[in-house]
Design an enzyme around this catalytic site. Structure first.
Site, PDB file in Angstrom:
ATOM      1  N   CYS A 179      62.431  48.916  80.484  1.00 17.32           N
ATOM      2  CA  CYS A 179      62.716  47.638  79.824  1.00 17.32           C
ATOM      3  C   CYS A 179      61.468  47.132  79.086  1.00 17.32           C
ATOM      4  O   CYS A 179      60.512  46.685  79.724  1.00 17.32           O
ATOM      5  CB  CYS A 179      63.182  46.641  80.890  1.00 17.32           C
ATOM      6  SG  CYS A 179      63.246  44.935  80.345  1.00 17.32           S
ATOM      7  N   CYS A 226      60.389  43.575  79.771  1.00 16.52           N
ATOM      8  CA  CYS A 226      59.853  43.484  81.142  1.00 16.52           C
ATOM      9  C   CYS A 226      58.370  43.869  81.164  1.00 16.52           C
ATOM     10  O   CYS A 226      57.557  43.219  81.823  1.00 16.52           O
ATOM     11  CB  CYS A 226      60.614  44.420  82.089  1.00 16.52           C
ATOM     12  SG  CYS A 226      62.361  44.061  82.266  1.00 16.52           S
TER      13      CYS A 226
END
Length: 105
Positions: free
Chosen positions: A29, A32
């Site tokens: 991600c 993230c």
């Protein structure tokens, strides 16, 4: 330094009643990864007032399911065993700090 939570350690931290901040993330991600340094900085700054860390949802999915984490990054803020605040998506350190301070009261 941010704690590396597992499902078990996250549940124990939440149950302790202390202020807890959990960043739900995954290695694949991009947002993230970008949020990571802000979570680390939050841990450095407020680690004496709250348990602050990250939980990889690919390795630990129970707590994510329990609190209905549908998108990542999601940061949840707990106090007294209850979720008090939720942040979804890539946000600033300032936004995380505001939610943490509101949680700490």
């Amino acid at each position: 330094m941010a704690i590396q939570f597992t499902d078990q350690t996250a549940q124990e931290a939440i149950a302790s009643g202390q202020a807890v901040v959990i960043d739900f993330w995954a290695t694949w991600c991009g947002p993230c990864i970008k949020l990571g340094p802000a979570v680390e900085e939050l841990a450095e700054k407020y680690g004496d007032k709250a348990l602050i860390g990250k939980l990889n949802i690919d390795e630990n999915d129970e707590v994510a399911s329990q609190f209905r984490v549908r998108n990542i990054p999601t940061v949840l803020f707990f106090k007294d065993g209850e979720m008090k605040e939720r942040s979804v998506g890539l946000v600033s350190l300032q936004a995380l700090e505001e939610k943490l301070l509101a949680t700490l009261g």
